[in-house]
Design a protein around this motif. Sequence first.
Motif, short mmCIF file in Angstrom:
data_model
loop_
_atom_site.label_atom_id
_atom_site.label_comp_id
_atom_site.label_asym_id
_atom_site.label_seq_id
_atom_site.Cartn_x
_atom_site.Cartn_y
_atom_site.Cartn_z
N GLY A 13 0.94 -1.15 -0.08
CA GLY A 13 -0.03 -0.08 0.04
C GLY A 13 1.11 1.23 -0.07
N ILE A 14 2.01 1.32 0.77
CA ILE A 14 2.77 2.43 0.79
C ILE A 14 3.40 2.49 -0.65
CG2 ILE A 14 4.82 3.32 1.83
CD1 ILE A 14 4.14 1.62 4.39
N ASP A 35 2.11 1.77 -3.50
CA ASP A 35 1.09 2.06 -4.34
C ASP A 35 1.15 3.93 -4.29
OD1 ASP A 35 -0.07 -0.28 -5.34
OD2 ASP A 35 -1.34 -0.53 -3.71
N GLY A 36 1.19 4.36 -3.05
CA GLY A 36 0.98 5.78 -2.81
C GLY A 36 2.02 6.50 -3.67
N HIS A 37 3.37 5.98 -3.77
CA HIS A 37 4.31 6.83 -4.62
C HIS A 37 4.23 6.62 -5.80
CE1 HIS A 37 6.61 7.57 -1.01
NE2 HIS A 37 6.77 6.33 -0.45
N LEU A 38 3.81 5.35 -6.38
CA LEU A 38 3.71 5.14 -7.81
C LEU A 38 2.39 5.84 -8.28
CD1 LEU A 38 4.13 1.14 -7.90
CD2 LEU A 38 5.64 3.06 -8.95
N ILE A 78 13.01 -3.57 -7.74
CA ILE A 78 13.17 -3.12 -6.57
C ILE A 78 12.55 -4.13 -5.52
CG2 ILE A 78 12.56 -1.33 -5.02
CD1 ILE A 78 12.41 0.46 -7.41
N ILE A 79 13.29 -4.76 -4.86
CA ILE A 79 12.70 -5.95 -3.91
C ILE A 79 12.61 -5.12 -2.45
CG2 ILE A 79 12.97 -7.99 -2.63
CD1 ILE A 79 14.84 -8.59 -5.18
N GLY A 80 11.23 -5.22 -2.14
CA GLY A 80 10.83 -4.36 -0.71
C GLY A 80 11.15 -3.07 -0.99
N PHE A 81 11.96 -2.51 0.05
CA PHE A 81 12.25 -1.09 -0.19
C PHE A 81 13.79 -0.93 -0.30
CE2 PHE A 81 8.20 0.17 2.67
CZ PHE A 81 7.48 0.13 1.33
N GLU A 82 14.39 -1.79 -0.78
CA GLU A 82 15.92 -1.84 -0.93
C GLU A 82 16.37 -1.06 -1.72
OE1 GLU A 82 17.40 -5.99 -1.26
OE2 GLU A 82 17.45 -6.34 1.04
N SER A 124 6.51 13.15 1.02
CA SER A 124 6.70 11.58 1.15
C SER A 124 6.34 10.99 2.34
CB SER A 124 8.43 11.66 0.98
OG SER A 124 8.96 11.92 2.38
N MET A 125 5.96 9.85 1.96
CA MET A 125 5.63 8.89 2.99
C MET A 125 6.83 8.05 3.61
SD MET A 125 2.24 7.03 1.40
CE MET A 125 2.93 7.06 -0.09
N GLN A 126 6.83 7.92 4.89
CA GLN A 126 7.89 7.20 5.65
C GLN A 126 7.41 5.60 5.93
OE1 GLN A 126 8.96 9.40 9.01
NE2 GLN A 126 10.25 10.74 7.85
N THR A 127 8.52 4.67 5.75
CA THR A 127 7.95 3.24 6.04
C THR A 127 8.94 2.80 7.11
OG1 THR A 127 9.95 2.64 4.55
CG2 THR A 127 7.57 2.94 3.65
N LYS A 128 8.29 2.16 8.06
CA LYS A 128 9.09 1.64 9.24
C LYS A 128 8.96 0.23 9.39
CE LYS A 128 9.95 5.66 10.86
NZ LYS A 128 11.16 6.25 10.69
#
Length: 218
Positions: free
Chosen positions: A98-99, A101-104, A151-155, A192-196
């Motif tokens: 979902g995160i 998705d927001g960026h794309l 892009i795998i995960g957020f790497e 921007s959105m942040q991911t934890k």
Amino acid sequence: MGSIDPAVASVLDTHPPKDNSDEDELIDSLEDDPAFESFREQRLQQLHEEFTRAKQLRNREHGQYTEIKAEKALMDIVNTDADLCVVHFFKSDFNRCGIMDGHLERLAPLHFDTRFLKINVDNAPFLVTKLKVQVLPCVIAFKKGISVDRIIGFEGLGYSEDTFSTKDLERRLLQSGSLVREKLNEGHDARSMQTKHASSGGRGQTRKGDEDDDDDWD
């Protein structure tokens, strides 16, 4: 696409074409613009050509972030319908998908030369196996049907594994050539959105959505 005058590119990026009236109104507003004083006719001709091309692309669903329901339809788009594609393999119950998705969704209307697509992995068993999609989210960039980045995960995004911005994602896709030119400035980072990791189970999520350190989706 050939080389585009920087002044024309700037106008297109700040005034994306939507209908026939937009071009006429824009040209009228540029009558006294110093940037168009030299080589004015050539630039206006290129602006007209780019507006026309952009409208044709938008009529083919460029400029949208589109979910594809069938993997055969996805393969047709990637292999024959669009030279540049960015495809997100996702599951709707995975927070990190979902995160992404927001960026794309932010990038798609800016980069109309590229098709932005997503497909639920449950609807793409053949592609998941063929492309070895094991960690979600998984974003694969294609040029003329050939994978040029994954892009795998957020790497590989942002300054750490914990956070990244839409600008970071754009920069990564530009490096692979799956986007034509930079559209975002650094000011977009504030939105921007942040991911934890703590909220989504490490750098990617497993098939069951487990919140452990297992990165394998399968």
